[in-house]
Write a protein that holds these residues in place. Structure first.
Motif, PDB file in Angstrom:
ATOM      1  N   GLU A  58      28.749  54.782  39.533  1.00 49.19           N
ATOM      2  CA  GLU A  58      27.867  54.114  38.601  1.00 49.19           C
ATOM      3  C   GLU A  58      26.526  53.899  39.282  1.00 49.19           C
ATOM      4  N   ASN A  59      25.460  54.236  38.573  1.00 44.85           N
ATOM      5  CA  ASN A  59      24.118  54.071  39.104  1.00 44.85           C
ATOM      6  C   ASN A  59      23.235  53.545  37.977  1.00 44.85           C
ATOM      7  N   HIS A  60      22.729  52.340  38.124  1.00 50.19           N
ATOM      8  CA  HIS A  60      21.886  51.695  37.105  1.00 50.19           C
ATOM      9  C   HIS A  60      22.578  51.661  35.743  1.00 50.19           C
ATOM     10  N   GLY A  61      23.891  51.395  35.751  1.00 50.60           N
ATOM     11  CA  GLY A  61      24.639  51.260  34.507  1.00 50.60           C
ATOM     12  C   GLY A  61      25.102  52.580  33.904  1.00 50.60           C
ATOM     13  N   LEU A  62      24.685  53.701  34.477  1.00 51.35           N
ATOM     14  CA  LEU A  62      25.086  55.013  33.968  1.00 51.35           C
ATOM     15  C   LEU A  62      26.191  55.581  34.848  1.00 51.35           C
ATOM     16  N   HIS A  63      27.155  56.227  34.204  1.00 52.17           N
ATOM     17  CA  HIS A  63      28.292  56.779  34.932  1.00 52.17           C
ATOM     18  C   HIS A  63      28.086  58.270  35.206  1.00 52.17           C
ATOM     19  N   HIS A  64      28.376  58.627  36.448  1.00 51.53           N
ATOM     20  CA  HIS A  64      28.260  60.020  36.888  1.00 51.53           C
ATOM     21  C   HIS A  64      29.615  60.420  37.460  1.00 51.53           C
ATOM     22  N   PHE A  65      29.956  61.674  37.245  1.00 46.51           N
ATOM     23  CA  PHE A  65      31.294  62.140  37.559  1.00 46.51           C
ATOM     24  C   PHE A  65      31.259  63.376  38.437  1.00 46.51           C
ATOM     25  N   LYS A  66      32.217  63.417  39.350  1.00 43.38           N
ATOM     26  CA  LYS A  66      32.491  64.619  40.130  1.00 43.38           C
ATOM     27  C   LYS A  66      33.979  64.859  39.967  1.00 43.38           C
ATOM     28  N   ALA A  67      34.347  66.103  39.811  1.00 47.62           N
ATOM     29  CA  ALA A  67      35.766  66.420  39.612  1.00 47.62           C
ATOM     30  C   ALA A  67      36.059  67.799  40.182  1.00 47.62           C
ATOM     31  N   ASP A  68      37.334  68.022  40.427  1.00 49.24           N
ATOM     32  CA  ASP A  68      37.769  69.320  40.934  1.00 49.24           C
ATOM     33  C   ASP A  68      39.256  69.476  40.609  1.00 49.24           C
ATOM     34  N   ILE A  81      35.127  68.207  29.526  1.00 50.69           N
ATOM     35  CA  ILE A  81      35.273  66.750  29.457  1.00 50.69           C
ATOM     36  C   ILE A  81      34.033  66.059  30.018  1.00 50.69           C
ATOM     37  N   LEU A  82      33.609  66.488  31.196  1.00 50.60           N
ATOM     38  CA  LEU A  82      32.482  65.813  31.848  1.00 50.60           C
ATOM     39  C   LEU A  82      31.179  65.996  31.081  1.00 50.60           C
ATOM     40  N   SER A  83      31.049  67.108  30.364  1.00 52.40           N
ATOM     41  CA  SER A  83      29.825  67.314  29.570  1.00 52.40           C
ATOM     42  C   SER A  83      29.694  66.252  28.475  1.00 52.40           C
ATOM     43  N   LEU A  84      30.824  65.700  28.050  1.00 53.02           N
ATOM     44  CA  LEU A  84      30.827  64.686  26.993  1.00 53.02           C
ATOM     45  C   LEU A  84      30.415  63.306  27.508  1.00 53.02           C
ATOM     46  N   VAL A  85      30.693  63.020  28.782  1.00 49.06           N
ATOM     47  CA  VAL A  85      30.538  61.649  29.275  1.00 49.06           C
ATOM     48  C   VAL A  85      29.480  61.466  30.364  1.00 49.06           C
ATOM     49  N   GLU A  86      29.024  62.528  30.967  1.00 52.71           N
ATOM     50  CA  GLU A  86      28.082  62.444  32.083  1.00 52.71           C
ATOM     51  C   GLU A  86      26.811  61.693  31.687  1.00 52.71           C
ATOM     52  N   GLY A  87      26.435  60.718  32.520  1.00 59.07           N
ATOM     53  CA  GLY A  87      25.174  60.005  32.338  1.00 59.07           C
ATOM     54  C   GLY A  87      25.187  58.951  31.243  1.00 59.07           C
ATOM     55  N   LYS A  88      26.349  58.609  30.754  1.00 57.71           N
ATOM     56  CA  LYS A  88      26.454  57.589  29.700  1.00 57.71           C
ATOM     57  C   LYS A  88      26.902  56.256  30.301  1.00 57.71           C
ATOM     58  N   THR A  89      26.681  55.177  29.555  1.00 63.29           N
ATOM     59  CA  THR A  89      27.166  53.874  30.001  1.00 63.29           C
ATOM     60  C   THR A  89      28.660  53.788  29.725  1.00 63.29           C
ATOM     61  N   LEU A  90      29.336  52.874  30.415  1.00 64.19           N
ATOM     62  CA  LEU A  90      30.769  52.694  30.192  1.00 64.19           C
ATOM     63  C   LEU A  90      31.027  52.282  28.742  1.00 64.19           C
ATOM     64  N   ALA A  91      30.175  51.413  28.198  1.00 64.19           N
ATOM     65  CA  ALA A  91      30.348  50.974  26.804  1.00 64.19           C
ATOM     66  C   ALA A  91      30.275  52.172  25.856  1.00 64.19           C
TER      67      ALA A  91
END
Length: 131
Positions: A58-68, A81-91
């Motif tokens: 989490e960075n400034h309220g935005l969620h960033h993901f790494k996966a493998d 999956i990550l394209s749907l959620v990258e850079g969004k807030t948890l809410a």
């Protein structure tokens, strides 16, 4: 990270299971690999048929993901999956119906029951991160 609109168009354009498979394998190549130090038990997603690691930052309220994953097909699914959620807030992420979003991406023929359980475990980890 692949943007959702482009990815959705790519996957919806697939006319056969083979097309979808090729597209997912191509997408899998766009997912940066995790280092051995990142592939630790704490980052492993429980319930997946293949080994899957997910790191949420989490960075400034935005969620960033790494996966493998050790499976190419699953790496392609992770890109989706990550394209749907990258850079969004948890809410924002928690308000999304991620299962419905994935259904729109034409992946159902690849989500066998055991793979579906893994995908659901990934979605849960994304929507309900550990404190």
């Amino acid at each position: 990270m692949t943007d959702t609109i482009h990815l959705k168009a790519q996957l919806q354009a697939c006319r056969s299971k083979e097309d979808t498979f090729k597209t997912l394998v191509t997408l899998s190549k766009t997912l940066p690999r995790l280092s051995a130090e990142e592939k630790i038990e704490d980052n492993k997603v429980k319930g997946c048929e293949s080994a899957v690691w997910l790191i949420i930052e989490e960075n400034h309220g935005l969620h960033h993901f790494k996966a493998d994953s050790d499976a190419k097909l699953m790496r392609g699914v992770l890109v989706a999956i990550l394209s749907l959620v990258e850079g969004k807030t948890l809410a924002d992420i928690q308000q999304m119906d991620l299962k419905a979003e994935l259904a729109e991406l034409n992946l159902s023929s690849y989500l066998t029951s055991s793979r579906t359980n893994g995908v659901l475990a990934i979605l849960e980890k994304i929507q309900v991160p550990k404190q």
